[in-house]
Design a protein around this motif. Structure first.
Motif, PDB file in Angstrom:
ATOM      1  N   ALA A  83      -0.764  -4.467   7.107  1.00  0.00           N
ATOM      2  CA  ALA A  83      -1.687  -5.596   6.986  1.00  0.00           C
ATOM      3  C   ALA A  83      -1.442  -6.617   8.092  1.00  0.00           C
ATOM      4  CB  ALA A  83      -1.538  -6.264   5.626  1.00  0.00           C
ATOM      5  N   GLN A 112      -6.734  -4.414   8.249  1.00  0.00           N
ATOM      6  CA  GLN A 112      -5.890  -3.350   7.712  1.00  0.00           C
ATOM      7  C   GLN A 112      -5.678  -2.230   8.729  1.00  0.00           C
ATOM      8  OE1 GLN A 112      -4.337  -3.564   4.606  1.00  0.00           O
ATOM      9  NE2 GLN A 112      -3.142  -1.873   5.497  1.00  0.00           N
ATOM     10  N   ASN A 121       3.611  -2.681   6.232  1.00  0.00           N
ATOM     11  CA  ASN A 121       2.688  -2.010   5.325  1.00  0.00           C
ATOM     12  C   ASN A 121       1.267  -1.985   5.876  1.00  0.00           C
ATOM     13  OD1 ASN A 121       1.428  -1.925   2.101  1.00  0.00           O
ATOM     14  ND2 ASN A 121       3.153  -0.649   2.702  1.00  0.00           N
ATOM     15  N   GLU A 125      -3.602   1.613   9.281  1.00  0.00           N
ATOM     16  CA  GLU A 125      -3.159   2.754   8.486  1.00  0.00           C
ATOM     17  C   GLU A 125      -1.670   3.019   8.632  1.00  0.00           C
ATOM     18  OE1 GLU A 125      -5.068   4.255   6.272  1.00  0.00           O
ATOM     19  OE2 GLU A 125      -6.603   2.810   6.852  1.00  0.00           O
ATOM     20  N   ASP A 167       6.761   1.819   1.275  1.00  0.00           N
ATOM     21  CA  ASP A 167       7.181   1.068   0.101  1.00  0.00           C
ATOM     22  C   ASP A 167       7.686  -0.324   0.455  1.00  0.00           C
ATOM     23  OD1 ASP A 167       9.495   1.748   1.386  1.00  0.00           O
ATOM     24  OD2 ASP A 167      10.443   2.735  -0.335  1.00  0.00           O
ATOM     25  N   ASN A 178       0.872  -1.171   0.000  1.00  0.00           N
ATOM     26  CA  ASN A 178       0.000   0.000   0.000  1.00  0.00           C
ATOM     27  C   ASN A 178       0.910   1.222   0.000  1.00  0.00           C
ATOM     28  OD1 ASN A 178      -1.709   2.137   0.563  1.00  0.00           O
ATOM     29  ND2 ASN A 178      -2.924   1.017   2.069  1.00  0.00           N
ATOM     30  N   SER A 179       1.016   1.895  -1.126  1.00  0.00           N
ATOM     31  CA  SER A 179       1.959   3.008  -1.272  1.00  0.00           C
ATOM     32  C   SER A 179       1.611   4.183  -0.358  1.00  0.00           C
ATOM     33  CB  SER A 179       2.011   3.476  -2.730  1.00  0.00           C
ATOM     34  OG  SER A 179       0.729   3.898  -3.168  1.00  0.00           O
ATOM     35  N   ASP A 180       0.365   4.239   0.118  1.00  0.00           N
ATOM     36  CA  ASP A 180      -0.003   5.312   1.037  1.00  0.00           C
ATOM     37  C   ASP A 180       0.646   5.141   2.402  1.00  0.00           C
ATOM     38  OD1 ASP A 180      -1.597   6.499  -0.880  1.00  0.00           O
ATOM     39  OD2 ASP A 180      -3.413   5.442  -0.237  1.00  0.00           O
ATOM     40  N   ILE A 181       1.053   3.916   2.726  1.00  0.00           N
ATOM     41  CA  ILE A 181       1.671   3.636   4.016  1.00  0.00           C
ATOM     42  C   ILE A 181       3.192   3.583   3.906  1.00  0.00           C
ATOM     43  CG2 ILE A 181       1.848   1.939   5.885  1.00  0.00           C
ATOM     44  CD1 ILE A 181      -1.018   1.158   5.328  1.00  0.00           C
ATOM     45  N   ASN A 230       6.595  -4.170   2.399  1.00  0.00           N
ATOM     46  CA  ASN A 230       5.625  -5.028   3.076  1.00  0.00           C
ATOM     47  C   ASN A 230       6.352  -6.045   3.957  1.00  0.00           C
ATOM     48  OD1 ASN A 230       6.713  -6.616   1.076  1.00  0.00           O
ATOM     49  ND2 ASN A 230       4.760  -7.535   0.450  1.00  0.00           N
TER      50      ASN A 230
END
Length: 421
Positions: free
Chosen positions: A326, A342, A324, A344, A302, A297-300, A304
């Protein structure tokens, strides 16, 4: 059955062994068989973290998150504020003494009361950040270790130093479940085992690569160790030999960040910066499944990277938490994903409720602790108050109290009003 894989009746450690011309007497752990090695259901997960992964969240001086407000709601029941730098690690005494130990960037360890956060004693003599702290199984001793390799053990009845050791850079530290034996992993890849307070020791040599984390099986006879190159080894503590090595196709393609072992003494779960977790059969040496942390999730961020893994001992579930955000809840028998919870922000710690429910705690880089129902995938509750990222979390045996260590220089205590199971 091969006793190295948990069978047989051989003693875990011989009464004495030869190391060159030197004979060291080492405790026979089978003398501890009348004790229940599973009494401490809250494992001492004290593997060292790669703090570089958290730099993007430490935007302002003192580890405080960018944009943090002074009026953030604080759900804590108690606070410890003696540290003057980031608090890297924490542990709760599981015997019910009400004591907590923390270690920090200020080169200090502190022992304090969980009820009100008052200082009991300071663990002095460290020369670098204290990144490893742990209470012994019977609550009579506490170990503190710093990044430079200085390890100290303190007797709690007199609050005095009982033993010390100085070696190479320390990565992680943990006590045996039922004996006065301390294990530690170092940056040069070696696994050390000491009898305390005599200091008698054994060394299990690595393969020239840094060991990053370790976890002992509940039988007290073996230890699962992860390395920076993605290798996982299962060490027999009596034979001081690796019974299985997961590497290449059976290992990870990146460094190991976390390991957990099931109470059945067979299953282990590893997490890696490569974004996966692997379910291992440590008797057969086979990989049973590979669990993904999910897409980036690029909003969180780069990465995982799987930072935290945990196997549930009361339900057939595995939890996988990534930087990331999750949290994957996996069904172990079918090896299928039940839920993705999920967040944030990145997840740095995952712990199942030690009291036996299907609830799982997560600690995040936003300074909050969350409680999730693994059966439904829904968040049950959350607790906040930190002005910086959480770096470590410890839970009491009854699952009713949480202690967190943070980059904001404080440790906090949260009381859990637990839902019906």
């Amino acid at each position: 059955m091969d006793s190295r894989n948990g069978g047989g009746n051989d003693p875990v450690l011989p009464e004495e062994y030869d190391e060159g011309d030197e004979v060291l007497e080492v405790i026979d752990l089978d003398d501890q068989d009348d004790q229940d090695p599973n009494d401490d259901n809250v494992a001492n997960e004290i593997g060292d973290m790669d703090l570089e992964n958290y730099e993007e969240y430490d935007e302002s001086e003192g580890g405080e998150m960018e944009g943090a407000e002074s009026d953030i709601p604080d759900d804590a029941e108690a606070w410890f504020t003696e540290h003057t730098g980031s608090v890297f690690c924490c542990d709760v005494d599981q015997t019910g003494s009400g004591l907590v130990v923390t270690g920090g960037e200020d080169d200090k360890g502190y022992i304090w009361n969980i009820a009100d956060g008052t200082k009991v004693s300071e663990c002095t003599g460290h020369k670098d950040s204290v990144t490893c702290v742990s209470f012994s199984h019977d609550g009579t001793m506490v170990a503190t270790g710093d990044m430079s390799g200085i390890i100290k053990v303190w007797k709690l009845d007199k609050m005095e130093e009982a033993w010390s050791f100085e070696g190479s850079d320390l990565e992680w530290l943990m006590w045996h479940h039922s004996a006065p034996v301390l294990l530690g992993g170092t940056a040069d890849g070696d696994l050390w085992m000491w009898k305390i307070p005599s200091g008698d020791c054994k060394t299990m040599q690595g393969h020239g690569c840094q060991t990053t984390c370790g976890k002992m099986f509940s039988d007290g006879k073996r230890c699962c160790v992860g390395y920076e190159d993605g290798v996982i080894k299962v060490w027999d503590l009596k034979q001081t030999a690796a019974t299985h090595s997961f590497k290449d196709n059976s290992g990870h393609s990146g460094g190991i960040t976390s390991i957990d072992c099931h109470e059945d003494n067979i299953l282990a779960l590893s997490g890696s910066v490569d974004g996966t977790a692997k379910l291992l059969n440590t008797n057969s040496g086979k990989v049973l499944a590979t669990f993904s942390a999910g897409p980036v999730n690029s909003d969180i961020g780069d990465t995982n990277s799987v930072e935290a893994v945990a196997l549930c001992n009361s339900h057939p579930f595995a939890a996988v938490g990534s930087l990331n955000g999750a949290l994957g809840i996996w069904d172990v028998p079918t090896q299928t994903l039940r839920h993705t919870c999920q967040h944030e922000v990145g997840i740095v710690r995952v712990k199942w409720d030690p009291a036996g429910s299907s609830n799982v705690f997560t600690a995040g880089l936003d300074g909050c602790v969350r409680l999730w129902d693994a059966r439904s995938g829904q968040m049950v509750s959350s607790w906040g108050g930190h002005r910086g990222e959480i770096l470590d979390m410890s839970v009491t045996r009854d699952g009713c109290t949480i202690v967190t260590a943070s980059g904001d220089t404080t440790a906090r205590v949260y009381t859990i009003q637990k839902p019906d199971r």
